[in-house]
Scaffold this motif. Sequence first.
Motif, PDB file in Angstrom:
ATOM      1  N   ILE A  28       0.847  -1.203   0.000  1.00 25.96           N
ATOM      2  CA  ILE A  28       0.000   0.000   0.000  1.00 25.96           C
ATOM      3  C   ILE A  28       0.881   1.251   0.000  1.00 25.96           C
ATOM      4  O   ILE A  28       0.573   2.245  -0.669  1.00 25.96           O
ATOM      5  CB  ILE A  28      -0.953  -0.036   1.199  1.00 25.96           C
ATOM      6  N   ALA A  29       2.021   1.193   0.702  1.00 24.81           N
ATOM      7  CA  ALA A  29       2.934   2.343   0.754  1.00 24.81           C
ATOM      8  C   ALA A  29       3.535   2.667  -0.614  1.00 24.81           C
ATOM      9  O   ALA A  29       3.956   3.808  -0.857  1.00 24.81           O
ATOM     10  CB  ALA A  29       4.045   2.079   1.765  1.00 24.81           C
ATOM     11  N   LEU A  30       3.550   1.696  -1.514  1.00 21.73           N
ATOM     12  CA  LEU A  30       4.059   1.968  -2.864  1.00 21.73           C
ATOM     13  C   LEU A  30       3.241   3.053  -3.561  1.00 21.73           C
ATOM     14  O   LEU A  30       3.717   3.705  -4.495  1.00 21.73           O
ATOM     15  CB  LEU A  30       4.017   0.697  -3.722  1.00 21.73           C
ATOM     16  N   SER A  31       2.014   3.257  -3.096  1.00 20.79           N
ATOM     17  CA  SER A  31       1.133   4.246  -3.750  1.00 20.79           C
ATOM     18  C   SER A  31       1.668   5.669  -3.595  1.00 20.79           C
ATOM     19  O   SER A  31       1.223   6.576  -4.301  1.00 20.79           O
ATOM     20  CB  SER A  31      -0.282   4.151  -3.186  1.00 20.79           C
ATOM     21  N   GLU A  32       2.634   5.867  -2.688  1.00 17.65           N
ATOM     22  CA  GLU A  32       3.224   7.203  -2.545  1.00 17.65           C
ATOM     23  C   GLU A  32       4.159   7.530  -3.707  1.00 17.65           C
ATOM     24  O   GLU A  32       4.397   8.694  -4.014  1.00 17.65           O
ATOM     25  CB  GLU A  32       3.978   7.296  -1.214  1.00 17.65           C
ATOM     26  N   LYS A  33       4.694   6.490  -4.338  1.00 17.49           N
ATOM     27  CA  LYS A  33       5.664   6.714  -5.420  1.00 17.49           C
ATOM     28  C   LYS A  33       5.201   6.193  -6.777  1.00 17.49           C
ATOM     29  O   LYS A  33       5.789   6.527  -7.806  1.00 17.49           O
ATOM     30  CB  LYS A  33       6.992   6.027  -5.066  1.00 17.49           C
ATOM     31  N   TYR A  34       4.196   5.333  -6.774  1.00 16.75           N
ATOM     32  CA  TYR A  34       3.759   4.692  -8.016  1.00 16.75           C
ATOM     33  C   TYR A  34       2.235   4.756  -8.128  1.00 16.75           C
ATOM     34  O   TYR A  34       1.533   4.888  -7.122  1.00 16.75           O
ATOM     35  CB  TYR A  34       4.179   3.218  -8.043  1.00 16.75           C
TER      36      TYR A  34
END
Length: 143
Positions: A28-34
Motif C-alpha cells: 500500500i505504501a508503494l502508492s506514494e511513489k507509483y
Amino acid sequence: MEKILVSACLLGIRCRYDGRSVPNDKVIALSEKYSLIPVCPEIYGGLPTPRTPSERVKDRVVMRDGSDVTDNYMRGAVAAYELCRTLGIGLAVLKAKSPSCGKGKIYDGSFSGALVDGDGVCAEYLTRMGIRVLTENEIDELL
Ligand code: SF4
C-alpha cells in the motif's frame, strides 16, 4: 508516475477465494511513489468470490472438488497482460504462493499447505510476456 500492476487482495480488496483480503502495508505504501493498478486474475477469468480454492497440478489448475479451472486461470492471465500492454506497465507486484499470482513457490496441488517450486499461472504468463514480477516479499528496492 510509473504504474505497477498489483494483486488486488494485497490492497485490501476482498477478492480471495474465501472472500477475504490480505492488505499489505508495504505494498500500500508503494502508492506514494507509483500508480497502483489492482488486478485479480481469478476474477478476470470469470470465477466468483467466494470460490472453492484451487491449486496447480502440473499444467492444469483444479479446485479442491476436482473441477478443472485451467481455462479460467489462463483467461485471467491474458486479461492481466492486456492491461499491462494497454497501460504501458512493465512491473507487477503479485501475491506470493497463489496458484495465479505466486512466483517462485506455490502450493503443490495437495491442498495440504505444502509448497513446491513454480509460478502461478498469471505470474508465469506475465513473465513470459516480458513483465517483471515480484512478490510482496521482494519490494524493499521499490520503497
Ligand atoms: S488471484 Fe491473485 S489477486 Fe486474486 S485473490 Fe488470488 S492472489 Fe489475490
